[in-house]
Motif scaffolding. Structure first.
Motif, PDB file in Angstrom:
ATOM      1  N   LEU A   4      61.622 -58.789  20.729  1.00  0.00           N
ATOM      2  CA  LEU A   4      60.382 -59.181  20.061  1.00  0.00           C
ATOM      3  C   LEU A   4      59.255 -59.388  21.071  1.00  0.00           C
ATOM      4  O   LEU A   4      58.123 -58.947  20.862  1.00  0.00           O
ATOM      5  N   VAL A   5      59.574 -60.079  22.160  1.00  0.00           N
ATOM      6  CA  VAL A   5      58.568 -60.360  23.181  1.00  0.00           C
ATOM      7  C   VAL A   5      58.163 -59.081  23.908  1.00  0.00           C
ATOM      8  O   VAL A   5      56.980 -58.845  24.167  1.00  0.00           O
ATOM      9  N   GLY A   6      59.144 -58.246  24.228  1.00  0.00           N
ATOM     10  CA  GLY A   6      58.844 -57.020  24.974  1.00  0.00           C
ATOM     11  C   GLY A   6      58.135 -55.971  24.146  1.00  0.00           C
ATOM     12  O   GLY A   6      57.210 -55.313  24.621  1.00  0.00           O
ATOM     13  N   GLY A   7      58.553 -55.810  22.894  1.00  0.00           N
ATOM     14  CA  GLY A   7      57.922 -54.814  22.031  1.00  0.00           C
ATOM     15  C   GLY A   7      58.949 -54.051  21.215  1.00  0.00           C
ATOM     16  O   GLY A   7      59.713 -53.257  21.761  1.00  0.00           O
ATOM     17  N   ILE A   8      58.975 -54.306  19.916  1.00  0.00           N
ATOM     18  CA  ILE A   8      59.927 -53.632  19.030  1.00  0.00           C
ATOM     19  C   ILE A   8      59.558 -52.160  18.906  1.00  0.00           C
ATOM     20  O   ILE A   8      58.406 -51.815  18.643  1.00  0.00           O
ATOM     21  N   GLY A   9      60.537 -51.298  19.105  1.00  0.00           N
ATOM     22  CA  GLY A   9      60.307 -49.874  18.931  1.00  0.00           C
ATOM     23  C   GLY A   9      59.571 -49.221  20.072  1.00  0.00           C
ATOM     24  O   GLY A   9      59.102 -48.089  19.936  1.00  0.00           O
ATOM     25  N   LEU A  10      59.464 -49.912  21.215  1.00  0.00           N
ATOM     26  CA  LEU A  10      58.857 -49.329  22.407  1.00  0.00           C
ATOM     27  C   LEU A  10      59.952 -49.097  23.439  1.00  0.00           C
ATOM     28  O   LEU A  10      60.847 -49.926  23.600  1.00  0.00           O
ATOM     29  N   ARG A  11      59.872 -47.976  24.131  1.00  0.00           N
ATOM     30  CA  ARG A  11      60.960 -47.581  25.022  1.00  0.00           C
ATOM     31  C   ARG A  11      61.308 -48.662  26.039  1.00  0.00           C
ATOM     32  O   ARG A  11      62.481 -48.913  26.313  1.00  0.00           O
ATOM     33  N   TYR A  12      60.295 -49.312  26.580  1.00  0.00           N
ATOM     34  CA  TYR A  12      60.538 -50.340  27.590  1.00  0.00           C
ATOM     35  C   TYR A  12      60.357 -51.756  27.036  1.00  0.00           C
ATOM     36  O   TYR A  12      60.194 -52.709  27.798  1.00  0.00           O
ATOM     37  N   GLY A  13      60.408 -51.889  25.723  1.00  0.00           N
ATOM     38  CA  GLY A  13      60.259 -53.191  25.105  1.00  0.00           C
ATOM     39  C   GLY A  13      61.365 -54.160  25.506  1.00  0.00           C
ATOM     40  O   GLY A  13      61.108 -55.310  25.867  1.00  0.00           O
ATOM     41  N   GLY A  14      62.612 -53.696  25.447  1.00  0.00           N
ATOM     42  CA  GLY A  14      63.731 -54.548  25.833  1.00  0.00           C
ATOM     43  C   GLY A  14      63.682 -54.937  27.298  1.00  0.00           C
ATOM     44  O   GLY A  14      64.026 -56.068  27.672  1.00  0.00           O
ATOM     45  N   VAL A  15      63.236 -54.015  28.137  1.00  0.00           N
ATOM     46  CA  VAL A  15      63.132 -54.275  29.576  1.00  0.00           C
ATOM     47  C   VAL A  15      62.072 -55.347  29.834  1.00  0.00           C
ATOM     48  O   VAL A  15      62.320 -56.326  30.550  1.00  0.00           O
ATOM     49  N   ALA A  16      60.883 -55.161  29.242  1.00  0.00           N
ATOM     50  CA  ALA A  16      59.802 -56.125  29.444  1.00  0.00           C
ATOM     51  C   ALA A  16      60.208 -57.510  28.955  1.00  0.00           C
ATOM     52  O   ALA A  16      59.945 -58.525  29.614  1.00  0.00           O
ATOM     53  N   GLY A  17      60.862 -57.566  27.794  1.00  0.00           N
ATOM     54  CA  GLY A  17      61.285 -58.845  27.243  1.00  0.00           C
ATOM     55  C   GLY A  17      62.312 -59.544  28.112  1.00  0.00           C
ATOM     56  O   GLY A  17      62.246 -60.767  28.325  1.00  0.00           O
ATOM     57  N   ALA A  18      63.279 -58.783  28.637  1.00  0.00           N
ATOM     58  CA  ALA A  18      64.304 -59.373  29.498  1.00  0.00           C
ATOM     59  C   ALA A  18      63.699 -59.912  30.783  1.00  0.00           C
ATOM     60  O   ALA A  18      64.057 -61.003  31.243  1.00  0.00           O
TER      61      ALA A  18
END
Length: 321
Positions: A250-264
């Motif tokens: 959610l913080v990184g960006g849902i449905g964005l390739r690097y969303g999970g990376v940014a959030g972590a």
């Protein structure tokens, strides 16, 4: 070469150079910390596949992370320490559990889907608590690192580069999967499931395949995490850990390739920094995360647009499959 690819390669180069410059700056400890961030970034990205691209809000993803970790730990206690055996076993076990969970939960929608994934995860949590021969709720100490020919995982730098290589390959694969016909179909199912069915797409199989792939990737992250900590606890499977992964996406960006990376990265860096400042670090972390969610509805990766987001998927706002 696209701008996204250029920035991705530049970031990869910086990560590759970090262990070389860290001793000069007195940052040796942070080699292990960055490795941990990469592992959780892989786990969060695996959740982003079903959450961001499939619209499946699963609240039990940590079960697959824990299953992969326990597969390595249990095989290690039985004398099987080869990563060529234990890591594929971790991926296979997590994929099997994801397949079974998805086969049942994907027949439901909305809050029912969320609750069934949570129920499966909690069931696995209590199963591993009851396995007293493997530590029960006290957890399990690994007898040692997994072994790979020509590579010493006990060496922080060697293990770091292995995790970085796996992370880079996983992100490359994630980009290709989401940009493939399968990825486009998955996003189509998220946007309008009924229409996809009327067009002849096997909606249930598409969602189940994505759910299984996502669980397998989380199992690989679990295998890496077990070697990183040399300790496994059932708490890794608790629903709160699933919620943490969900917040990362959610913080990184849902449905964005690097969303999970940014959030972590944001979650773990803030947690580490706030721990040094106060023992009540949960409160300021929660406030900061709320500010991010309200200030950047598309997540942190979305703030940079095409620079880091890659092939962005529109957010549908659905609560389940």
């Amino acid at each position: 070469m696209s701008r996204t690819t250029v920035w991705s390669l530049a970031l990869l180069a910086l990560l590759a150079a970090f262990p070389l410059v860290a001793p000069m700056l007195g940052l040796d400890f942070y080699v292990s910390f960055v490795r941990r961030v990469l592992i959780y970034a892989l786990a969060a990205t695996s959740l982003n596949l079903i959450l961001g691209y499939g619209g499946m809000v699963a609240l039990g993803h940590a079960a697959f992370l824990g299953a992969g970790a326990y597969a390595v730990g249990i095989l290690g206690t039985l004398g099987v320490d080869s990563a060529l055996v234990s890591w594929p076993a971790a991926v296979a076990l997590a994929a099997l559990l994801a397949f079974v969970t998805g086969a049942v939960s994907l027949r439901t929608r909305g809050v029912y889907f969320i609750m069934i994934t949570l129920a499966f995860a909690q069931m696995l949590f209590y199963i591993f608590i009851s396995l007293r021969q493997y530590g029960g709720e006290d957890g399990l100490n690994l007898p040692g690192y997994s072994t790979l020919p020509g590579l010493d995982l006990a060496n922080d730098v060697s293990f770091y580069y292995l995790v970085l290589a796996i992370f880079a390959l996983a992100m490359w694969a994630f980009g290709h999967v989401t940009a493939s016909r399968f990825g486009m179909a998955l996003q189509g199912v998220r946007e309008n499931e009924s229409r996809m069915e009327s067009m002849g797409y096997p909606v249930y199989r598409i969602k189940l395949t994505a759910f299984t792939i996502s669980g397998a990737a989380a199992g690989l992250a679990g295998a890496l995490l077990a070697n990183h900590n040399l300790f496994i606890s059932p708490s890794i499977m608790h629903w709160t850990q699933s919620a943490n992964l969900l917040i990362m996406v959610l913080v990184g960006g849902i449905g964005l390739r690097y969303g999970g990376v940014a959030g972590a990265v944001v979650m773990l860096v803030l947690e580490e920094a706030l721990r040094l400042w106060t023992e009540y670090w949960h409160l300021p972390l929660g406030i900061l995360l709320l500010c991010v969610l309200f200030g950047a509805p598309r997540g942190l990766a979305g703030l940079f647009g095409p620079l880091f987001a890659g092939r962005a998927a529109p957010r549908s706002g659905k609560a389940g499959p």
